[in-house]
Design an enzyme around this catalytic site. Structure first.
Site, PDB file in Angstrom:
ATOM      1  N   HIS A 128      49.639 -26.235  32.358  1.00 41.28           N
ATOM      2  CA  HIS A 128      48.409 -25.653  32.919  1.00 41.28           C
ATOM      3  C   HIS A 128      47.284 -26.663  32.839  1.00 41.28           C
ATOM      4  O   HIS A 128      47.431 -27.719  32.227  1.00 41.28           O
ATOM      5  CB  HIS A 128      48.018 -24.383  32.149  1.00 41.28           C
ATOM      6  CG  HIS A 128      47.636 -24.595  30.710  1.00 41.28           C
ATOM      7  ND1 HIS A 128      48.535 -24.451  29.667  1.00 41.28           N
ATOM      8  CD2 HIS A 128      46.465 -24.945  30.121  1.00 41.28           C
ATOM      9  CE1 HIS A 128      47.933 -24.686  28.519  1.00 41.28           C
ATOM     10  NE2 HIS A 128      46.662 -25.008  28.761  1.00 41.28           N
ATOM     11  N   HIS A 156      49.170 -18.516  31.091  1.00 41.76           N
ATOM     12  CA  HIS A 156      48.235 -19.041  32.096  1.00 41.76           C
ATOM     13  C   HIS A 156      48.777 -20.273  32.797  1.00 41.76           C
ATOM     14  O   HIS A 156      49.497 -21.087  32.219  1.00 41.76           O
ATOM     15  CB  HIS A 156      46.847 -19.320  31.509  1.00 41.76           C
ATOM     16  CG  HIS A 156      46.769 -20.357  30.419  1.00 41.76           C
ATOM     17  ND1 HIS A 156      47.643 -20.428  29.373  1.00 41.76           N
ATOM     18  CD2 HIS A 156      45.890 -21.367  30.222  1.00 41.76           C
ATOM     19  CE1 HIS A 156      47.297 -21.423  28.576  1.00 41.76           C
ATOM     20  NE2 HIS A 156      46.248 -22.019  29.077  1.00 41.76           N
ATOM     21  N   HIS A 189      41.093 -30.098  29.927  1.00 46.39           N
ATOM     22  CA  HIS A 189      42.389 -30.692  29.551  1.00 46.39           C
ATOM     23  C   HIS A 189      43.482 -30.360  30.546  1.00 46.39           C
ATOM     24  O   HIS A 189      43.369 -29.415  31.324  1.00 46.39           O
ATOM     25  CB  HIS A 189      42.818 -30.240  28.147  1.00 46.39           C
ATOM     26  CG  HIS A 189      43.090 -28.759  28.013  1.00 46.39           C
ATOM     27  ND1 HIS A 189      42.139 -27.860  27.582  1.00 46.39           N
ATOM     28  CD2 HIS A 189      44.205 -28.020  28.245  1.00 46.39           C
ATOM     29  CE1 HIS A 189      42.670 -26.641  27.534  1.00 46.39           C
ATOM     30  NE2 HIS A 189      43.926 -26.701  27.951  1.00 46.39           N
ATOM     31  N   HIS A 199      46.047 -20.737  19.092  1.00 46.40           N
ATOM     32  CA  HIS A 199      45.007 -20.022  19.822  1.00 46.40           C
ATOM     33  C   HIS A 199      45.209 -18.519  19.635  1.00 46.40           C
ATOM     34  O   HIS A 199      46.345 -18.046  19.688  1.00 46.40           O
ATOM     35  CB  HIS A 199      45.158 -20.232  21.342  1.00 46.40           C
ATOM     36  CG  HIS A 199      44.861 -21.609  21.813  1.00 46.40           C
ATOM     37  ND1 HIS A 199      43.679 -22.244  21.609  1.00 46.40           N
ATOM     38  CD2 HIS A 199      45.609 -22.470  22.550  1.00 46.40           C
ATOM     39  CE1 HIS A 199      43.699 -23.424  22.184  1.00 46.40           C
ATOM     40  NE2 HIS A 199      44.864 -23.606  22.754  1.00 46.40           N
ATOM     41  N   TYR A 246      45.208 -30.760  20.566  1.00 41.17           N
ATOM     42  CA  TYR A 246      44.436 -31.462  21.596  1.00 41.17           C
ATOM     43  C   TYR A 246      44.283 -32.908  21.195  1.00 41.17           C
ATOM     44  O   TYR A 246      44.063 -33.215  20.012  1.00 41.17           O
ATOM     45  CB  TYR A 246      43.050 -30.838  21.774  1.00 41.17           C
ATOM     46  CG  TYR A 246      43.095 -29.451  22.343  1.00 41.17           C
ATOM     47  CD1 TYR A 246      43.208 -29.241  23.704  1.00 41.17           C
ATOM     48  CD2 TYR A 246      43.038 -28.355  21.500  1.00 41.17           C
ATOM     49  CE1 TYR A 246      43.252 -27.954  24.228  1.00 41.17           C
ATOM     50  CE2 TYR A 246      43.084 -27.066  22.015  1.00 41.17           C
ATOM     51  CZ  TYR A 246      43.190 -26.881  23.372  1.00 41.17           C
ATOM     52  OH  TYR A 246      43.232 -25.612  23.876  1.00 41.17           O
ATOM     53  N   GLU A 259      46.695 -31.592  26.073  1.00 44.59           N
ATOM     54  CA  GLU A 259      47.118 -30.575  25.097  1.00 44.59           C
ATOM     55  C   GLU A 259      48.638 -30.529  25.118  1.00 44.59           C
ATOM     56  O   GLU A 259      49.241 -30.691  26.185  1.00 44.59           O
ATOM     57  CB  GLU A 259      46.554 -29.200  25.503  1.00 44.59           C
ATOM     58  CG  GLU A 259      46.993 -28.060  24.573  1.00 44.59           C
ATOM     59  CD  GLU A 259      46.512 -26.670  25.031  1.00 44.59           C
ATOM     60  OE1 GLU A 259      46.195 -26.488  26.230  1.00 44.59           O
ATOM     61  OE2 GLU A 259      46.475 -25.758  24.182  1.00 44.59           O
TER      62      GLU A 259
HETATM   63  C1  M3P Z   1      43.505 -23.204  25.832  1.00 46.07           C
HETATM   64  C2  M3P Z   1      44.774 -22.531  26.052  1.00 46.07           C
HETATM   65  C3  M3P Z   1      38.673 -23.523  25.315  1.00 46.07           C
HETATM   66  C4  M3P Z   1      39.946 -22.830  25.172  1.00 46.07           C
HETATM   67  C5  M3P Z   1      41.116 -23.360  25.398  1.00 46.07           C
HETATM   68  C6  M3P Z   1      42.355 -22.616  25.394  1.00 46.07           C
HETATM   69  C7  M3P Z   1      38.552 -24.788  26.014  1.00 46.07           C
HETATM   70  O1  M3P Z   1      43.518 -24.478  26.079  1.00 46.07           O
HETATM   71  O2  M3P Z   1      45.727 -23.202  26.421  1.00 46.07           O
HETATM   72  O3  M3P Z   1      44.844 -21.306  25.851  1.00 46.07           O
HETATM   73  O4  M3P Z   1      37.682 -23.022  24.873  1.00 46.07           O
HETATM   74 FE    FE Z   2      45.210 -25.123  27.243  1.00 48.55          FE
END
Ligand code: M3P
Ligand code: FE
Length: 314
Positions: A150, A206, A220, A252, A261, A271
């Site tokens: 993604h 996603h 990213h 996450h 990251y 990522e």
């Molecule tokens: C992800 C993901 C931010 C959240 C990022 C989340 C940039 O990258 O893969 O779920 O706040």
């Molecule tokens: Fe991500």
């Protein structure tokens, strides 16, 4: 059927040899082609189309465009009509505009990020093939990423002026390209401002995400790994190769992804992402994260946002 999945990202790099070395030795990708302009095309071992990453020489990092693959060539015509009817100008780039790739529908998201859709890319096969395949090839390098999973685009969000490109992009992706909203972050008075969204066309949590910030940009591009153990090993690879890690292995809350990251040598954030978390289905209820729990949504263990993570992007 329309959009199938993410197809490639075209990313600007300042030092091509260093960039190629990074994507080869850290992510385990292979160079599959180079064109006469010095653009380098790469893919992961488990991908069957010719490339999922284009590195273009530049004096500034960032994203040129992100491309999604549609199922059928005629989907491009149907989607062109829908995007135009939505009020967004499009251009149909002829076959061969990108090597080994069919015609591409090009347009800009409300956030101005360039998106392209295509139906055809040269098939070259995965490294384990399609007949009695081994689960992985013998020549894996680095993290051995399976595929581009993604990308996350930073979109201008300014509650003072009411500009919210996250909400505009999200609406567009749902209305025109039939993406499903999977998770969202709602902030501000009464939780009325849609500050971040995660959208899918496949059954992964996603295929594309938008997060609000001071300006539009690339946050990213993410590569899929099988398991938490692979994420740990990827971090070992990054330590061994002196790759700049932004956020060490963690989880996450949003998407339940297991993540690291890090940066390529030009400063584009990458990522590695494991754990499908859940199957995203079209009728899955949308998960909402509130402002007070945003920290846990992003980094579940500490529940704390890291300033550099949201402020630094290309
Ligand atoms: C992800 C993901 C931010 C959240 C990022 C989340 C940039 O990258 O893969 O779920 O706040
Ligand atoms: Fe991500």
């Amino acid at each position: 059927m329309g959009v199938m999945r993410i197809g490639h990202a075209s990313v600007r790099v300042m030092d091509m040899p260093a960039a190629v070395k990074h994507y080869e030795s850290v992510l385990g990708m292979k160079k599959t082609m180079e064109d006469k302009h010095g653009n380098v095309y790469m893919k992961c071992w488990d991908e069957w189309d010719k490339y999922s990453l284009i590195l273009t020489p530049s004096d500034q990092a960032g994203l040129n465009h992100v491309a999604y693959k549609v199922e059928k060539d005629e989907d491009l015509d149907a989607l062109q009509k829908r995007v135009e009817a939505y009020g967004i100008k499009t251009e149909m780039l002829p076959e061969g505009t990108l090597p080994s790739t069919g015609r591409m529908l090009k347009f800009n998201l409300p956030s101005t990020h360039e998106m392209r859709l295509y139906a055809m890319k040269e098939y070259v096969g995965t490294e384990v093939g399609t007949t009695n395949p081994d689960p992985w090839p013998d020549n894996i390098k680095g993290a051995g990423a399976h595929w581009l999973d993604h990308c996350l685009l930073m979109c201008e969000l300014n509650p003072e002026t009411g500009v919210n490109r996250v909400a505009e992009n999200t609406q567009f992706m749902r209305d025109c390209l039939d993406f499903y909203l999977v998770e969202q972050v709602m902030v501000g008075p009464g939780g009325a401002i849609q500050a971040a969204t995660w959208l899918t066309r496949t059954s992964t949590p996603h295929d594309l995400a938008f997060v609000g910030g001071p300006r539009n940009g690339l946050h990213h591009i993410a590569y899929f790994l099988d398991s938490w153990h692979d994420v740990l090993k990827a971090a070992d690879v990054m330590a061994k190769t002196k790759t700049k890690i932004d956020v060490a292995p963690t989880r996450h809350g949003i998407t339940r992804g297991e993540t690291i990251y890090f940066f390529d040598p030009s400063g584009n954030r990458n990522e590695t992402f494991a754990g499908l978390g859940y199957l995203a289905q079209p009728d899955r209820p949308v998960t909402t994260w509130t402002e007070e729990h945003l920290g846990a949504g992003i980094f579940y263990h500490t529940g704390e946002l890291v300033a550099s993570f949201t402020d630094v992007y290309t």
